[in-house]
Motif scaffolding. Sequence first.
Motif, PDB file in Angstrom:
ATOM      1  N   GLN A  24      18.049   8.678 -24.555  1.00 63.04           N
ATOM      2  CA  GLN A  24      18.890   7.898 -25.477  1.00 63.04           C
ATOM      3  C   GLN A  24      18.164   6.624 -25.936  1.00 63.04           C
ATOM      4  N   LEU A  25      17.249   6.138 -25.079  1.00 62.84           N
ATOM      5  CA  LEU A  25      16.484   4.932 -25.423  1.00 62.84           C
ATOM      6  C   LEU A  25      15.092   5.265 -25.955  1.00 62.84           C
ATOM      7  N   ARG A  26      14.502   6.331 -25.428  1.00 57.19           N
ATOM      8  CA  ARG A  26      13.117   6.714 -25.781  1.00 57.19           C
ATOM      9  C   ARG A  26      13.081   8.144 -26.327  1.00 57.19           C
ATOM     10  N   ILE A  81      18.993   1.206 -19.855  1.00 56.55           N
ATOM     11  CA  ILE A  81      19.987   1.916 -20.677  1.00 56.55           C
ATOM     12  C   ILE A  81      21.166   2.362 -19.830  1.00 56.55           C
ATOM     13  N   THR A  82      22.343   2.176 -20.406  1.00 59.88           N
ATOM     14  CA  THR A  82      23.569   2.752 -19.839  1.00 59.88           C
ATOM     15  C   THR A  82      23.977   3.903 -20.751  1.00 59.88           C
ATOM     16  N   ASP A  83      24.424   4.995 -20.169  1.00 60.59           N
ATOM     17  CA  ASP A  83      24.875   6.153 -20.947  1.00 60.59           C
ATOM     18  C   ASP A  83      25.869   5.700 -22.020  1.00 60.59           C
ATOM     19  N   GLN A  86      29.418   5.324 -21.239  1.00 58.57           N
ATOM     20  CA  GLN A  86      29.804   4.518 -20.068  1.00 58.57           C
ATOM     21  C   GLN A  86      29.531   3.027 -20.260  1.00 58.57           C
ATOM     22  N   ARG A  87      29.416   2.623 -21.505  1.00 57.71           N
ATOM     23  CA  ARG A  87      29.064   1.210 -21.750  1.00 57.71           C
ATOM     24  C   ARG A  87      30.266   0.294 -21.604  1.00 57.71           C
ATOM     25  N   SER A  88      29.971  -0.991 -21.401  1.00 58.68           N
ATOM     26  CA  SER A  88      31.000  -2.039 -21.251  1.00 58.68           C
ATOM     27  C   SER A  88      31.866  -1.823 -20.010  1.00 58.68           C
ATOM     28  N   LEU A  89      31.318  -1.162 -19.005  1.00 54.12           N
ATOM     29  CA  LEU A  89      32.028  -0.960 -17.740  1.00 54.12           C
ATOM     30  C   LEU A  89      31.351  -1.728 -16.605  1.00 54.12           C
ATOM     31  N   GLY A  90      30.322  -2.484 -16.943  1.00 55.12           N
ATOM     32  CA  GLY A  90      29.645  -3.303 -15.928  1.00 55.12           C
ATOM     33  C   GLY A  90      28.419  -2.673 -15.310  1.00 55.12           C
ATOM     34  N   VAL A  91      28.056  -1.454 -15.747  1.00 55.19           N
ATOM     35  CA  VAL A  91      26.895  -0.778 -15.148  1.00 55.19           C
ATOM     36  C   VAL A  91      25.605  -1.563 -15.437  1.00 55.19           C
ATOM     37  N   GLY A  92      25.457  -2.020 -16.674  1.00 55.39           N
ATOM     38  CA  GLY A  92      24.257  -2.778 -17.041  1.00 55.39           C
ATOM     39  C   GLY A  92      24.128  -4.041 -16.218  1.00 55.39           C
ATOM     40  N   ALA A  93      25.210  -4.750 -16.048  1.00 54.89           N
ATOM     41  CA  ALA A  93      25.183  -5.999 -15.262  1.00 54.89           C
ATOM     42  C   ALA A  93      24.807  -5.698 -13.816  1.00 54.89           C
ATOM     43  N   PHE A 120      20.879  -6.233 -31.481  1.00 47.29           N
ATOM     44  CA  PHE A 120      21.693  -7.449 -31.376  1.00 47.29           C
ATOM     45  C   PHE A 120      22.678  -7.390 -30.208  1.00 47.29           C
ATOM     46  N   ALA A 121      23.271  -6.205 -29.984  1.00 45.65           N
ATOM     47  CA  ALA A 121      24.257  -6.092 -28.904  1.00 45.65           C
ATOM     48  C   ALA A 121      23.588  -6.300 -27.550  1.00 45.65           C
ATOM     49  N   ALA A 122      22.369  -5.744 -27.409  1.00 43.56           N
ATOM     50  CA  ALA A 122      21.641  -5.936 -26.148  1.00 43.56           C
ATOM     51  C   ALA A 122      21.278  -7.400 -25.965  1.00 43.56           C
TER      52      ALA A 122
HETATM   53  C1  LIG Z   1      22.557  -3.170 -23.214  1.00 42.06           C
HETATM   54  C2  LIG Z   1      23.167  -2.210 -22.196  1.00 42.06           C
HETATM   55  C3  LIG Z   1      22.092  -1.745 -21.211  1.00 42.06           C
HETATM   56  C4  LIG Z   1      24.292  -2.917 -21.440  1.00 42.06           C
HETATM   57  O1  LIG Z   1      24.805  -1.995 -20.500  1.00 42.06           O
HETATM   58  P1  LIG Z   1      26.374  -1.946 -20.167  1.00 42.06           P
HETATM   59  O2  LIG Z   1      26.530  -1.043 -19.006  1.00 42.06           O
HETATM   60  O3  LIG Z   1      27.166  -1.648 -21.389  1.00 42.06           O
HETATM   61  O4  LIG Z   1      26.571  -3.471 -19.705  1.00 42.06           O
HETATM   62  P2  LIG Z   1      27.855  -4.231 -19.199  1.00 42.06           P
HETATM   63  O5  LIG Z   1      29.028  -3.324 -19.169  1.00 42.06           O
HETATM   64  O6  LIG Z   1      27.464  -4.932 -17.965  1.00 42.06           O
HETATM   65  O7  LIG Z   1      28.003  -5.306 -20.344  1.00 42.06           O
HETATM   66  C5  LIG Z   1      28.489  -4.894 -21.593  1.00 42.06           C
HETATM   67  C6  LIG Z   1      28.073  -5.882 -22.628  1.00 42.06           C
HETATM   68  O8  LIG Z   1      26.808  -5.486 -23.160  1.00 42.06           O
HETATM   69  C7  LIG Z   1      26.828  -5.702 -24.568  1.00 42.06           C
HETATM   70  N1  LIG Z   1      26.507  -4.442 -25.230  1.00 42.06           N
HETATM   71  C8  LIG Z   1      25.309  -4.193 -25.754  1.00 42.06           C
HETATM   72  N2  LIG Z   1      25.263  -3.015 -26.347  1.00 42.06           N
HETATM   73  C9  LIG Z   1      26.452  -2.444 -26.175  1.00 42.06           C
HETATM   74  C10 LIG Z   1      27.014  -1.207 -26.587  1.00 42.06           C
HETATM   75  N3  LIG Z   1      26.311  -0.321 -27.310  1.00 42.06           N
HETATM   76  N4  LIG Z   1      28.270  -0.915 -26.220  1.00 42.06           N
HETATM   77  C11 LIG Z   1      28.980  -1.803 -25.519  1.00 42.06           C
HETATM   78  N5  LIG Z   1      28.508  -3.018 -25.097  1.00 42.06           N
HETATM   79  C12 LIG Z   1      27.242  -3.338 -25.442  1.00 42.06           C
HETATM   80  C13 LIG Z   1      28.156  -6.275 -24.959  1.00 42.06           C
HETATM   81  O9  LIG Z   1      27.991  -7.670 -25.054  1.00 42.06           O
HETATM   82  C14 LIG Z   1      29.048  -5.931 -23.785  1.00 42.06           C
HETATM   83  O10 LIG Z   1      29.981  -6.913 -23.515  1.00 42.06           O
HETATM   84  P3  LIG Z   1      31.543  -6.557 -23.714  1.00 42.06           P
HETATM   85  O11 LIG Z   1      31.825  -5.366 -22.859  1.00 42.06           O
HETATM   86  O12 LIG Z   1      32.237  -7.793 -23.271  1.00 42.06           O
HETATM   87  O13 LIG Z   1      31.680  -6.254 -25.174  1.00 42.06           O
HETATM   88  C15 LIG Z   1      23.819  -0.985 -22.896  1.00 42.06           C
HETATM   89  O14 LIG Z   1      24.730  -1.432 -23.832  1.00 42.06           O
HETATM   90  C16 LIG Z   1      22.830  -0.054 -23.570  1.00 42.06           C
HETATM   91  O15 LIG Z   1      22.331   0.862 -22.926  1.00 42.06           O
HETATM   92  N6  LIG Z   1      22.554  -0.266 -24.859  1.00 42.06           N
HETATM   93  C17 LIG Z   1      21.694   0.638 -25.640  1.00 42.06           C
HETATM   94  C18 LIG Z   1      20.263   0.611 -25.172  1.00 42.06           C
HETATM   95  C19 LIG Z   1      19.674  -0.767 -25.243  1.00 42.06           C
HETATM   96  O16 LIG Z   1      19.751  -1.454 -26.260  1.00 42.06           O
HETATM   97  N7  LIG Z   1      19.016  -1.151 -24.133  1.00 42.06           N
HETATM   98  C20 LIG Z   1      18.333  -2.403 -24.067  1.00 42.06           C
HETATM   99  C21 LIG Z   1      16.915  -2.201 -24.471  1.00 42.06           C
HETATM  100  S1  LIG Z   1      16.067  -3.756 -24.514  1.00 42.06           S
END
Ligand SMILES: CC(C)(COP(=O)(O)OP(=O)(O)OC[C@H]1O[C@@H](n2cnc3c(N)ncnc32)[C@H](O)[C@@H]1OP(=O)(O)O)[C@@H](O)C(=O)NCCC(=O)NCCS
Length: 146
Positions: A24-26, A81-83, A86-93, A120-122
């Motif tokens: 999904q990222l690469r 990368i988070t699937d 499964q985003r915005s569930l805290g996995v990335g944090a 921008f979102a990242a």
């Molecule tokens: C950036 C990323 C790793 C964050 O992972 P996550 O598991 O969603 O992180 P968290 O749940 O801890 O935090 C979510 C926050 O990340 C941000 N975010 C970035 N991209 C997002 C997306 N596509 N969907 C939802 N949230 C995103 C938002 O600010 C969000 O905050 P919110 O839930 O209050 O709106 C993930 O969104 C992702 O895989 N993005 C696509 C790949 C990418 O850009 N990777 C970074 C490469 S440098």
Amino acid sequence: MKNVTCSLATTEKQISACYPLMYQLRPHLNQSEFIEQVICQQQSGYQILQAFRDKTLSGVAGFIIGHKLAWGKHMYVDDLITDIQQRSLGVGAIMLQWLEQNALQHGCGQLRLDSGVQRFAAHKFYLREGFVISSHHFAKSLPPSN
Ligand SMILES: CC(C)(COP(=O)(O)OP(=O)(O)OC[C@H]1O[C@@H](n2cnc3c(N)ncnc32)[C@H](O)[C@@H]1OP(=O)(O)O)[C@@H](O)C(=O)NCCC(=O)NCCS
């Protein structure tokens, strides 16, 4: 978050299981190229963190510990990368917290990463997690060598 657990992908089977997420990222890498490239990068210390949410692989992060004159001993996060489901569930944090703890345990003074200018979102996510934008990254493509 109690239902998220992190561990290192060490076996070829575990690394292979990371491919659908890493794709999904690469997306330029097919599965065999991905495995081959990871095995190559492992020679230099590259590792992959896997995050499971309720036992489902939900996020992966590639990283390496290194030294630079500019940064000292540091952890560089190559891939995070988070699937998409499964985003915005805290996995990335949670992955970043694991990486930070691991970096501290290895005596690193910094966590570092690059993020594409269009992501921008990242960027919002990294700023929320305490990162600062500390430099401009310049890149120049070179012709393939024979
Ligand atoms: C950036 C990323 C790793 C964050 O992972 P996550 O598991 O969603 O992180 P968290 O749940 O801890 O935090 C979510 C926050 O990340 C941000 N975010 C970035 N991209 C997002 C997306 N596509 N969907 C939802 N949230 C995103 C938002 O600010 C969000 O905050 P919110 O839930 O209050 O709106 C993930 O969104 C992702 O895989 N993005 C696509 C790949 C990418 O850009 N990777 C970074 C490469 S440098």
